[in-house]
Design an enzyme around this catalytic site. Structure first.
Site, short mmCIF file in Angstrom:
data_model
loop_
_atom_site.label_atom_id
_atom_site.label_comp_id
_atom_site.label_asym_id
_atom_site.label_seq_id
_atom_site.Cartn_x
_atom_site.Cartn_y
_atom_site.Cartn_z
N ASP A 1 29.32 42.43 36.46
CA ASP A 1 29.19 41.30 37.39
C ASP A 1 27.88 40.55 37.19
O ASP A 1 27.85 39.33 37.09
CB ASP A 1 29.23 41.82 38.84
CG ASP A 1 30.61 41.75 39.45
OD1 ASP A 1 31.45 40.99 38.96
OD2 ASP A 1 30.85 42.46 40.44
N GLU B 1 26.74 36.26 43.90
CA GLU B 1 26.99 37.42 44.75
C GLU B 1 25.98 38.54 44.50
O GLU B 1 25.65 39.30 45.41
CB GLU B 1 28.41 37.94 44.48
CG GLU B 1 28.78 39.16 45.29
CD GLU B 1 30.21 39.60 45.04
OE1 GLU B 1 30.68 40.46 45.80
OE2 GLU B 1 30.85 39.10 44.09
N ASP C 1 31.00 33.41 41.76
CA ASP C 1 31.52 34.77 41.95
C ASP C 1 31.91 35.26 40.56
O ASP C 1 32.94 34.84 40.01
CB ASP C 1 32.70 34.81 42.89
CG ASP C 1 33.03 36.24 43.33
OD1 ASP C 1 32.59 37.17 42.65
OD2 ASP C 1 33.71 36.41 44.36
N ILE D 1 32.96 38.14 39.09
CA ILE D 1 34.28 38.78 39.00
C ILE D 1 34.75 38.98 40.43
O ILE D 1 34.37 39.95 41.09
CB ILE D 1 34.26 40.14 38.26
CG1 ILE D 1 33.68 39.99 36.86
CG2 ILE D 1 35.67 40.71 38.19
CD1 ILE D 1 33.60 41.31 36.09
N ASP D 2 35.56 38.05 40.92
CA ASP D 2 36.14 38.22 42.25
C ASP D 2 37.23 39.29 42.17
O ASP D 2 37.93 39.39 41.17
CB ASP D 2 36.74 36.89 42.72
CG ASP D 2 37.17 36.94 44.17
OD1 ASP D 2 36.34 37.30 45.02
OD2 ASP D 2 38.34 36.62 44.44
N THR E 1 36.63 42.71 42.40
CA THR E 1 36.08 43.70 41.47
C THR E 1 36.86 45.01 41.49
O THR E 1 37.05 45.65 40.45
CB THR E 1 34.60 43.98 41.80
OG1 THR E 1 33.90 42.73 41.85
CG2 THR E 1 33.97 44.84 40.74
N ASP F 1 32.94 33.21 47.25
CA ASP F 1 34.38 33.43 47.13
C ASP F 1 35.17 32.13 47.26
O ASP F 1 36.20 31.95 46.61
CB ASP F 1 34.88 34.37 48.25
CG ASP F 1 34.31 35.76 48.18
OD1 ASP F 1 34.34 36.34 47.08
OD2 ASP F 1 33.84 36.26 49.21
#
Length: 378
Positions: A54, A79, A153, A155-156, A158, A299
Site C-alpha cells: 500500500d 491512507e 487510496d 489498494i482499496d 486490502t 475511498d
C-alpha cells in the site's frame, strides 16, 4: 487538465502493475500471503507486507505526480503513513529515491533479508508507463493544478487483495467479494470548494489472460469541472424498476429492512467502498448506501468525481436525512474533501461521518432517501 489527467492515469497504471507484481512474483507473493500461512521466520514484518505494498504504491503516485506537477507537492494525501521500523529497530520512511539502486537499498532496509523482493519493487517503482489511449489525448480542458489537491487510496479493499479469491461468482454482475474488488483510486478535488473534479479508478485484476494466465487491468476516468462533464464511460442505462441497491455486509438491520421493499426483496452485497461505487458507475447497481462513517476521503473522492461526470453524485447521508426531516427541499449535500472533522485525530479526521449514498440517477437518490428517512438512528 489533459496533462494532469494523463499523469493520474499513468500513476494508476504503475500502481496496478505493482499490485499485480506482488501477487505474481514468487519472492513478493510469499511475503504477501505470509500472514495467512503463518510459516515464516520474520513474522513481525511479514504481517505488514500488505501495508508496505500500500505504502509503496502511495509514495510512487506522490512522487510521480509531484515531480511532473510541483504545484501539487504538499497537497497529495493518502491512507497510509510511510514510516516502518527496520529489522535493526530504526525508523525508515519509505519513498522513491533518485535511482533504482537507492530505492532498492531503502526497501531492503525494511525487507531484510528479502533483497530479491526489494529489487523487484524498486524496479517497478521506477518503470516508465507508456499510455496508448487516444481518448486521453483528445481531452482539452484548462484548470490550474495549483487549484487542486489529491486523495489516493493505493489498494482499496486490502483484505480482498490479501485473500486473493479469484473465482467468486458474480450476482447480477456484482461480485460479492474477491480480488476483483481491489482497486487503485486517485481523485482530485478543488482546494477551495472541496468538490471532486477528476477521478481515476484502476481495476488491476479485471480479468486473466487465457494464454499467459496473468492478470490484466482496465481503468476509468471522469472530469466534472464547472460546466464540463467528460467520462471514459457511457452513461448508465435509464432507471429501471425496482432499483438495485448494493450494501456492505456489515450494514445494520434497520437500513436493510427499509431498503428491502424498495428493491423488491433483492438487496446486493459487495466488499470495498470503491468497488461498490464502481458498481454504480458501471450501471450494475443504481445506488450504494452506507449508514456508518466507515469510509474516508481517499475511498470516495475518485469515484465521486466520475459519478459527477455521469450526472450523479455522492450525498452525505445523515445531513441529507436531517434536511429532509425539516422540510428542506434543496439539493442534498454532497461529500466534500477539504474539511477535516474537528475533535478527532488521525484518519478519523477524514472519515465520511454519517454515511453516504452514491447514485447516478436523481430519482434513485430520492427513492433511497424516502425509504430511509424514518429509520431510527440515522
Amino acid at each position: 487538465m489533459a496533462g494532469l489527467l494523463k499523469a493520474l492515469v499513468s500513476a494508476s497504471e504503475k500502481a496496478a502493475d505493482i499490485a499485480r507484481l506482488c501477487r505474481h512474483e514468487e519472492p513478493l507473493f510469499q511475503l504477501l500471503v505470509a500472514e495467512k500461512t503463518g510459516a515464516d521466520k520474520n513474522r513481525r514484518f511479514l504481517q505488514d507486507f500488505k501495508t508496505l505494498a500500500d505504502v509503496l504504491i502511495q509514495e510512487v503516485i506522490k512522487h510521480d505526480l509531484g515531480t511532473e506537477f510541483p504545484e501539487l507537492q504538499g497537497h497529495i494525501g493518502g491512507e497510509e503513513s510511510n514510516e516502518f521500523t527496520s529489522a535493526q529497530g530504526e525508523t525508515v520512511a519509505v519513498r522513491v529515491c533518485g535511482t533504482v539502486g537507492e530505492t532498492a537499498a531503502l526497501l531492503g532496509s525494511v525487507l531484510a533479508p528479502e533483497q530479491a523482493a526489494a529489487e523487484l519493487l524498486a524496479a517497478a517503482a521506477h518503470r516508465d508507463v507508456v499510455l496508448g489511449d487516444a481518448a486521453l489525448d483528445g481531452v482539452a480542458l484548462s484548470i490550474p493544478p495549483g487549484d487542486l489537491a489529491i486523495w489516493i487510496d493505493p489498494i482499496d479493499s486490502t483484505n480482498e487483495y490479501i485473500g486473493g479469491c479469484e473465482d467468486v461468482v458474480p450476482v447480477d454482475g456484482i461480485s460479492p467479494a474477491g480480488l476483483c474488488s481491489a482497486l487503485v483510486l486517485i481523485g482530485a478535488y478543488d482546494r477551495c470548494s472541496g468538490c471532486p473534479v477528476l477521478g481515476v479508478i484502476n481495476e488491476p485484476f479485471f480479468r486473466r489472460d487465457p494464454l499467459t494466465h496473468r492478470w490484466q487491468g482496465r481503468y476509468h476516468w471522469g472530469i466534472a469541472y464547472q460546466d464540463t462533464r467528460l467520462c471514459s464511460l457511457s452513461p448508465p442505462p435509464p432507471p429501471r424498476p425496482p432499483p438495485r441497491v448494493v450494501l456492505s455486509r456489515a450494514e445494520g438491520p434497520g437500513v436493510r429492512a427499509a431498503l428491502d421493499p424498495l428493491c423488491g426483496g433483492r438487496l446486493h452485497f459487495a466488499a470495498g467502498a470503491g468497488y461498490k461505487m464502481l458498481c454504480v458507475i458501471l450501471g450494475l447497481a443504481d445506488a450504494y448506501v452506507l449508514s456508518e462513517g466507515s469510509t474516508f476521503a481517499w475511498d470516495a473522492c475518485a469515484p465521486h468525481a466520475i459519478l459527477r461526470a455521469l450526472g450523479g453524485g455522492t450525498v452525505a447521508l445523515a445531513e441529507a436525512l436531517r434536511a429532509r426531516r425539516v422540510g428542506d427541499t434543496g439539493p442534498p449535500p454532497e461529500l466534500l474533501y477539504n474539511r477535516p472533522a474537528e475533535g478527532v485525530v488521525g484518519a478519523e479526521r477524514w472519515a465520511n461521518r454519517g454515511g453516504l449514498v452514491a447514485y447516478v440517477h436523481p430519482q434513485h437518490l430520492e427513492a433511497v432517501l424516502d425509504a430511509l428517512v424514518a429509520v431510527p438512528g440515522l
